[in-house]
Design a protein around this motif. Sequence first.
Motif, PDB file in Angstrom:
ATOM      1  N   ALA A 175      -0.682  28.464   1.366  1.00  0.00           N
ATOM      2  CA  ALA A 175      -1.205  28.815   0.041  1.00  0.00           C
ATOM      3  C   ALA A 175      -0.454  28.034  -1.031  1.00  0.00           C
ATOM      4  O   ALA A 175       0.426  27.228  -0.732  1.00  0.00           O
ATOM      5  N   GLU A 176      -0.819  28.311  -2.273  1.00  0.00           N
ATOM      6  CA  GLU A 176      -0.211  27.585  -3.389  1.00  0.00           C
ATOM      7  C   GLU A 176       0.949  28.353  -4.029  1.00  0.00           C
ATOM      8  O   GLU A 176       1.548  27.872  -4.986  1.00  0.00           O
ATOM      9  N   GLY A 177       1.251  29.537  -3.511  1.00  0.00           N
ATOM     10  CA  GLY A 177       2.364  30.285  -4.068  1.00  0.00           C
ATOM     11  C   GLY A 177       2.286  31.754  -3.725  1.00  0.00           C
ATOM     12  O   GLY A 177       1.494  32.174  -2.874  1.00  0.00           O
ATOM     13  N   THR A 178       3.107  32.527  -4.405  1.00  0.00           N
ATOM     14  CA  THR A 178       3.137  33.968  -4.184  1.00  0.00           C
ATOM     15  C   THR A 178       3.106  34.692  -5.521  1.00  0.00           C
ATOM     16  O   THR A 178       3.454  34.124  -6.561  1.00  0.00           O
ATOM     17  N   GLY A 204       5.302  20.143   4.065  1.00  0.00           N
ATOM     18  CA  GLY A 204       4.892  18.991   3.274  1.00  0.00           C
ATOM     19  C   GLY A 204       3.989  19.350   2.110  1.00  0.00           C
ATOM     20  O   GLY A 204       3.200  18.523   1.642  1.00  0.00           O
ATOM     21  N   ARG A 205       4.116  20.574   1.610  1.00  0.00           N
ATOM     22  CA  ARG A 205       3.283  21.028   0.504  1.00  0.00           C
ATOM     23  C   ARG A 205       4.072  21.000  -0.802  1.00  0.00           C
ATOM     24  O   ARG A 205       5.303  21.007  -0.803  1.00  0.00           O
ATOM     25  N   PRO A 206       3.372  20.985  -1.940  1.00  0.00           N
ATOM     26  CA  PRO A 206       4.065  20.981  -3.238  1.00  0.00           C
ATOM     27  C   PRO A 206       4.881  22.247  -3.444  1.00  0.00           C
ATOM     28  O   PRO A 206       4.677  23.271  -2.784  1.00  0.00           O
ATOM     29  N   THR A 207       5.812  22.180  -4.386  1.00  0.00           N
ATOM     30  CA  THR A 207       6.604  23.356  -4.724  1.00  0.00           C
ATOM     31  C   THR A 207       5.684  24.502  -5.125  1.00  0.00           C
ATOM     32  O   THR A 207       4.825  24.340  -5.990  1.00  0.00           O
ATOM     33  N   PRO A 208       5.822  25.662  -4.523  1.00  0.00           N
ATOM     34  CA  PRO A 208       4.876  26.763  -4.772  1.00  0.00           C
ATOM     35  C   PRO A 208       5.139  27.464  -6.094  1.00  0.00           C
ATOM     36  O   PRO A 208       6.264  27.472  -6.607  1.00  0.00           O
ATOM     37  N   ARG A 209       4.091  28.062  -6.624  1.00  0.00           N
ATOM     38  CA  ARG A 209       4.232  28.936  -7.779  1.00  0.00           C
ATOM     39  C   ARG A 209       4.821  30.266  -7.339  1.00  0.00           C
ATOM     40  O   ARG A 209       4.519  30.759  -6.253  1.00  0.00           O
ATOM     41  N   VAL A 210       5.639  30.847  -8.208  1.00  0.00           N
ATOM     42  CA  VAL A 210       6.150  32.196  -7.991  1.00  0.00           C
ATOM     43  C   VAL A 210       5.831  32.993  -9.246  1.00  0.00           C
ATOM     44  O   VAL A 210       6.425  32.775 -10.310  1.00  0.00           O
ATOM     45  N   VAL A 211       4.851  33.882  -9.115  1.00  0.00           N
ATOM     46  CA  VAL A 211       4.395  34.712 -10.238  1.00  0.00           C
ATOM     47  C   VAL A 211       5.020  36.091 -10.061  1.00  0.00           C
ATOM     48  O   VAL A 211       4.732  36.789  -9.093  1.00  0.00           O
ATOM     49  N   VAL A 278      11.412  31.568 -11.148  1.00  0.00           N
ATOM     50  CA  VAL A 278      10.076  32.114 -11.392  1.00  0.00           C
ATOM     51  C   VAL A 278       9.292  31.136 -12.257  1.00  0.00           C
ATOM     52  O   VAL A 278       9.786  30.661 -13.285  1.00  0.00           O
ATOM     53  N   THR A 279       8.077  30.834 -11.859  1.00  0.00           N
ATOM     54  CA  THR A 279       7.250  29.901 -12.630  1.00  0.00           C
ATOM     55  C   THR A 279       6.369  30.604 -13.644  1.00  0.00           C
ATOM     56  O   THR A 279       6.008  30.019 -14.669  1.00  0.00           O
TER      57      THR A 279
END
Length: 306
Positions: A175-178, A204-211, A278-279
């Motif tokens: 996924a793209e983040g959590t 090998g995925r981009p840095t994930p979002r952390v909401v 946290v993003t």
Amino acid sequence: MKIGIKIGLSSGPEVTLNNLINIAQDVEARGFASCWMPNIFGLDAISTLGIVGYATQSLELGTAVTPTYPRHPVAMAQQALTSQAAAGGRFVLGIGLSHKFVVEDMFGLDYSKPASHMEEYLEVLQPLLAGESTSHAGAQYRVNATFNVHDAPSKPPVIVAALGPRMLNIAGRLAEGTITWMTGAKTLANHIVPTITQAAAAAGRPTPRVVAGLPVVLTDKPDAARATIAEQLALYGQLPSYKAMLEREGASGPGDIALVGDEATLRKELQSLRDAGVTDLNAAVMELEPGQFDRTLEFLASEMQA
């Protein structure tokens, strides 16, 4: 760190489409980055945010979160792409497992292997959201499907409600983040952010979002506010997944990890979340006394401009 506002916090009569549109437009006018809506037992969050998307211009709109078990991934993908089209590419699909007592006792479904369920669900869902032909034969789903929603300008990102190590690993890989709830800054810094970031990097995925979803109250009576929050949100301190995060934090309940206090105190709390990695903040602004909701929004809006 971007700041967003949680909307649709209950399923009562005040949560109407018109009210939510008005709130979202106000949030957008104040300069916030996003609105996040839970899928509880009222309006459907994905559908609602598609409608809100048609009535706003720049606001990111995300579900926080829509449970996976009641929806086949094909249906989830088709609905999410429709809302992505309605929002002009501003929709974020937040999904989660919900809880055992909901899935088994209320819906009558099997909750015996939740992490395996989420892993397979994402393996089906993500290609469908990308418009790819999907052929999958797994333990829970057998899918041969493809479809395109031509008005959707892009694939909506998927973020997963992940707290435990295995779920964070799945979210980082697939996924793209959590998106979290009832998780304090220390636990975010020492557990959530590094675990999902390492999993994404290994895949090998981009840095994930952390909401990070947290209650927020601007007040000069912090002790009273925390006591009220502890009472009103007591259920979250009892659910196993959230209880584990509170225990990691050394917190006795939801009142201990809420962002509560005057302007200086809240600024320190916000900085601790930034320092944790946290993003996005998903601020569940609570009104415990008249005018408090608006005052808290004004403060958070000013921090967006800082």
